[in-house]
Design a protein around this motif. Structure first.
Motif, mmCIF file in Angstrom:
data_model
loop_
_atom_site.group_PDB
_atom_site.id
_atom_site.type_symbol
_atom_site.label_atom_id
_atom_site.label_comp_id
_atom_site.label_asym_id
_atom_site.label_seq_id
_atom_site.Cartn_x
_atom_site.Cartn_y
_atom_site.Cartn_z
ATOM 1 N N ASP A 15 19.673 -74.199 70.358
ATOM 2 C CA ASP A 15 19.952 -74.163 71.798
ATOM 3 C C ASP A 15 20.343 -75.534 72.329
ATOM 4 O OD1 ASP A 15 19.412 -71.421 71.950
ATOM 5 O OD2 ASP A 15 17.276 -71.769 72.318
ATOM 6 N N GLY A 16 21.158 -76.266 71.572
ATOM 7 C CA GLY A 16 21.646 -77.564 71.995
ATOM 8 C C GLY A 16 20.665 -78.710 71.834
ATOM 9 N N ARG A 17 19.476 -78.429 71.328
ATOM 10 C CA ARG A 17 18.469 -79.475 71.142
ATOM 11 C C ARG A 17 18.320 -79.787 69.663
ATOM 12 N NH1 ARG A 17 12.442 -79.800 73.766
ATOM 13 N NH2 ARG A 17 12.056 -81.903 73.031
ATOM 14 N N ARG A 18 18.262 -81.060 69.346
ATOM 15 C CA ARG A 18 18.180 -81.514 67.956
ATOM 16 C C ARG A 18 16.729 -81.690 67.531
ATOM 17 N NH1 ARG A 18 20.406 -87.321 66.086
ATOM 18 N NH2 ARG A 18 18.451 -87.853 67.079
ATOM 19 N N TRP A 19 16.393 -81.130 66.351
ATOM 20 C CA TRP A 19 15.056 -81.224 65.772
ATOM 21 C C TRP A 19 15.190 -81.697 64.332
ATOM 22 C CZ3 TRP A 19 11.084 -80.003 69.028
ATOM 23 C CH2 TRP A 19 11.400 -79.242 70.144
ATOM 24 N N ARG A 20 14.202 -82.457 63.864
ATOM 25 C CA ARG A 20 14.250 -82.924 62.481
ATOM 26 C C ARG A 20 14.127 -81.739 61.530
ATOM 27 N NH1 ARG A 20 10.040 -87.241 60.314
ATOM 28 N NH2 ARG A 20 10.564 -88.175 62.283
ATOM 29 N N ALA A 21 14.989 -81.700 60.536
ATOM 30 C CA ALA A 21 14.987 -80.620 59.552
ATOM 31 C C ALA A 21 13.869 -80.828 58.533
ATOM 32 C CB ALA A 21 16.333 -80.559 58.827
ATOM 33 N N GLU A 22 13.460 -79.733 57.935
ATOM 34 C CA GLU A 22 12.480 -79.763 56.849
ATOM 35 C C GLU A 22 13.070 -80.537 55.669
ATOM 36 O OE1 GLU A 22 10.955 -76.385 53.826
ATOM 37 O OE2 GLU A 22 10.637 -75.938 55.942
ATOM 38 N N ASP A 23 12.227 -81.248 54.974
ATOM 39 C CA ASP A 23 12.631 -82.011 53.791
ATOM 40 C C ASP A 23 13.190 -81.055 52.735
ATOM 41 O OD1 ASP A 23 12.812 -83.524 51.460
ATOM 42 O OD2 ASP A 23 10.810 -84.379 51.645
ATOM 43 N N PRO A 24 14.472 -81.196 52.387
ATOM 44 C CA PRO A 24 15.080 -80.262 51.428
ATOM 45 C C PRO A 24 14.614 -80.467 49.987
ATOM 46 C CG PRO A 24 16.669 -81.949 52.032
ATOM 47 C CD PRO A 24 15.442 -82.163 52.882
ATOM 48 N N SER A 25 13.939 -81.577 49.701
ATOM 49 C CA SER A 25 13.516 -81.831 48.327
ATOM 50 C C SER A 25 12.132 -81.263 48.018
ATOM 51 C CB SER A 25 13.525 -83.336 48.029
ATOM 52 O OG SER A 25 12.423 -83.970 48.644
ATOM 53 N N LEU A 26 11.456 -80.696 49.018
ATOM 54 C CA LEU A 26 10.127 -80.141 48.775
ATOM 55 C C LEU A 26 10.208 -78.962 47.816
ATOM 56 C CD1 LEU A 26 8.502 -80.050 52.321
ATOM 57 C CD2 LEU A 26 8.028 -81.644 50.464
ATOM 58 N N ALA A 27 9.221 -78.863 46.947
ATOM 59 C CA ALA A 27 9.134 -77.706 46.052
ATOM 60 C C ALA A 27 8.977 -76.455 46.906
ATOM 61 C CB ALA A 27 7.950 -77.866 45.108
ATOM 62 N N ALA A 28 9.589 -75.370 46.468
ATOM 63 C CA ALA A 28 9.580 -74.131 47.248
ATOM 64 C C ALA A 28 8.162 -73.642 47.526
ATOM 65 C CB ALA A 28 10.392 -73.058 46.532
ATOM 66 N N ALA A 64 0.771 -79.987 59.161
ATOM 67 C CA ALA A 64 1.765 -79.139 58.505
ATOM 68 C C ALA A 64 3.172 -79.675 58.738
ATOM 69 C CB ALA A 64 1.640 -77.703 59.000
ATOM 70 N N LYS A 65 3.472 -80.086 59.960
ATOM 71 C CA LYS A 65 4.814 -80.597 60.265
ATOM 72 C C LYS A 65 5.070 -81.912 59.529
ATOM 73 C CE LYS A 65 6.923 -79.162 63.942
ATOM 74 N NZ LYS A 65 8.019 -78.249 63.585
ATOM 75 N N GLU A 66 4.043 -82.747 59.387
ATOM 76 C CA GLU A 66 4.199 -83.977 58.602
ATOM 77 C C GLU A 66 4.476 -83.637 57.144
ATOM 78 O OE1 GLU A 66 0.727 -86.390 59.110
ATOM 79 O OE2 GLU A 66 1.167 -86.784 61.222
ATOM 80 N N GLY A 67 3.731 -82.676 56.609
ATOM 81 C CA GLY A 67 3.938 -82.272 55.222
ATOM 82 C C GLY A 67 5.342 -81.748 54.978
ATOM 83 N N LEU A 68 5.884 -81.053 55.958
ATOM 84 C CA LEU A 68 7.247 -80.517 55.851
ATOM 85 C C LEU A 68 8.309 -81.594 56.077
ATOM 86 C CD1 LEU A 68 6.666 -77.188 57.779
ATOM 87 C CD2 LEU A 68 7.352 -77.386 55.358
ATOM 88 N N GLY A 69 7.888 -82.755 56.550
ATOM 89 C CA GLY A 69 8.832 -83.836 56.814
ATOM 90 C C GLY A 69 9.435 -83.786 58.197
ATOM 91 N N GLU A 70 8.935 -82.896 59.045
ATOM 92 C CA GLU A 70 9.480 -82.737 60.385
ATOM 93 C C GLU A 70 8.898 -83.723 61.384
ATOM 94 O OE1 GLU A 70 9.035 -78.631 61.471
ATOM 95 O OE2 GLU A 70 10.128 -77.954 59.707
ATOM 96 N N ARG A 71 7.803 -84.365 61.022
ATOM 97 C CA ARG A 71 7.180 -85.403 61.850
ATOM 98 C C ARG A 71 6.722 -86.526 60.939
ATOM 99 N NH1 ARG A 71 3.487 -81.753 65.852
ATOM 100 N NH2 ARG A 71 5.185 -80.767 66.979
ATOM 101 N N GLY A 72 6.321 -87.633 61.558
ATOM 102 C CA GLY A 72 5.916 -88.792 60.771
ATOM 103 C C GLY A 72 7.138 -89.564 60.316
#
Length: 102
Positions: A15-28, A64-72
């Motif tokens: 919706d026009g707002r930018r958010w940090r994406a999940e770390d793509p290198s994380l194991a599934a 959880a968001k830090e673990g996903l790479g979305e924060r921190g």
């Protein structure tokens, strides 16, 4: 409107707002477990009956968001080993705070 990734892959736009994406290198499996904890923590925020419970649930959302790479620290500024360790450490803390229901 679905989320779109920026060309560099670091951000999603909703919706026009930018958010940090999940770390793509994380194991599934790690990514799936972190998203599960995130969903349960968000639910706990909504269902919290008092300020202390709400704060504890919000702290779990943050982990959880830090673990996903979305924060921190931004995941693209860390080495893959550091990113994987951050995910493992956040998962361990989340399991201590909110073990899966039997």
């Amino acid at each position: 409107m679905p989320a779109e990734r920026t060309d560099d892959g670091r951000w999603i736009v909703v919706d026009g707002r930018r958010w940090r994406a999940e770390d793509p290198s994380l194991a599934a499996d790690a990514s799936a477990r972190l998203r599960s904890h995130l969903g349960r923590a968000r639910s706990a925020v909504r269902l919290a009956g008092d300020d202390a419970s709400r704060r504890a649930a919000r702290d779990r959302v943050q982990l959880a968001k830090e673990g996903l790479g979305e924060r921190g620290d931004a995941w693209w500024e860390l080495g893959e080993a550091e990113r994987a360790e951050r995910a493992r450490e956040r998962l361990a803390r989340l399991y201590e705070l909110a073990p899966p229901e039997a």
